[in-house]
Design a protein around this motif. Structure first.
Motif, PDB file in Angstrom:
ATOM      1  N   ALA A 186       0.829  -1.210   0.000  1.00 54.12           N
ATOM      2  CA  ALA A 186       0.000   0.000   0.000  1.00 54.12           C
ATOM      3  C   ALA A 186       0.862   1.259   0.000  1.00 54.12           C
ATOM      4  CB  ALA A 186      -0.933   0.001   1.206  1.00 54.12           C
ATOM      5  N   LEU A 229      -1.148  -5.875  -4.609  1.00 54.65           N
ATOM      6  CA  LEU A 229      -2.063  -5.125  -3.741  1.00 54.65           C
ATOM      7  C   LEU A 229      -3.327  -5.930  -3.453  1.00 54.65           C
ATOM      8  CD1 LEU A 229      -1.843  -1.494  -5.190  1.00 54.65           C
ATOM      9  CD2 LEU A 229      -1.406  -2.138  -2.810  1.00 54.65           C
ATOM     10  N   TYR A 266       3.206   1.372  -3.552  1.00 53.81           N
ATOM     11  CA  TYR A 266       2.544   1.568  -4.834  1.00 53.81           C
ATOM     12  C   TYR A 266       1.574   2.748  -4.832  1.00 53.81           C
ATOM     13  CZ  TYR A 266       4.457  -3.078  -5.677  1.00 53.81           C
ATOM     14  OH  TYR A 266       5.298  -4.154  -5.816  1.00 53.81           O
ATOM     15  N   LYS A 280       1.666  -4.681  -9.834  1.00 49.56           N
ATOM     16  CA  LYS A 280       1.307  -3.900  -8.653  1.00 49.56           C
ATOM     17  C   LYS A 280      -0.124  -4.207  -8.205  1.00 49.56           C
ATOM     18  CE  LYS A 280       4.373   0.082  -9.443  1.00 49.56           C
ATOM     19  NZ  LYS A 280       4.431   1.529  -9.773  1.00 49.56           N
TER      20      LYS A 280
END
Length: 215
Positions: free
Chosen positions: A45, A68, A48, A64
């Protein structure tokens, strides 16, 4: 992109898929540290934050989004899924992971490449990732008997970082002025934390016995 970077990304992706496979199909998170998964969710978190503002490539954006989404999904499964959460051993997973966050943040405020919000938060994610595996390793030492999927998950996580070190070495000798001391040192610390696990993992594989870590 080079072969070592690609191998690192693929082993990292494989580690996530192995863990999701265990949780989703077996409906069990036995042997999995929620504390480590929460730290990884925080790592991604904070790292990115640029996913909306800065476009590097389709590959970069997809990776990414995968990390996530998967990290927060795993946390949700362990905390909220009515079946999976029953197998979570909170009595053994007692590592005080919150105490890792503040030192990493303070270190990022002191040692960074540029004093901007995004750069400090990114550096914080690097430091935090280096130690995020600690609650998981402690949990495995306490439970002793480790199932195959959990062992493979931790092994692949360690292999991912090892491949990234080879990637850094390759880039150092092939790209002019390629120097990133913060990433290198944090990555080396992270890999060293896996050393004991790697030894017992290969011993169990060589002797064809169940993986056990010493208490």
């Amino acid at each position: 992109m080079n072969i070592f970077r690609l191998a690192g990304d693929m082993t990292h992706l494989a580690s996530v898929l192995v863990l999701l496979l265990k949780i989703h199909t077996i409906k069990s998170c036995a042997g999995v540290s929620l504390k480590t998964q929460e730290l990884y969710a925080l790592v991604f978190a904070t790292r990115y934050l640029d996913i909306i503002t800065d476009f590097v490539s389709v590959y970069n954006t997809i990776m990414k989004l995968i990390f996530l989404g998967s990290s927060f999904s795993i946390v949700w499964y362990i905390r909220r899924h009515r079946v999976v959460r029953r197998s979570y051993d909170k009595d053994q997973d007692t590592f005080r992971h919150y105490f890792l966050m503040l030192p990493c943040l303070l270190l990022a405020l002191v040692i960074h490449e540029k004093f901007t919000f995004r750069e400090v938060i990114w550096t914080f994610s690097i430091y935090l990732e280096a130690v995020a595996i600690l609650p998981q390793l402690v949990l495995l030492q306490r439970t002793r008997n480790i199932d195959n999927l959990t062992g493979q998950y931790v092994f692949l996580l360690g292999a991912y970082r090892a491949f990234y070190i080879l990637n850094w070495v390759y880039r150092y000798f092939t790209e002019p002025h390629y120097v990133h001391w913060i990433t290198w040192i944090a990555g080396l610390v992270q890999t060293l934390l896996y050393a004991d696990f790697f030894y017992y993992y290969f011993e169990s594989w060589k002797n064809n016995v169940r993986l056990q870590l010493p208490a």
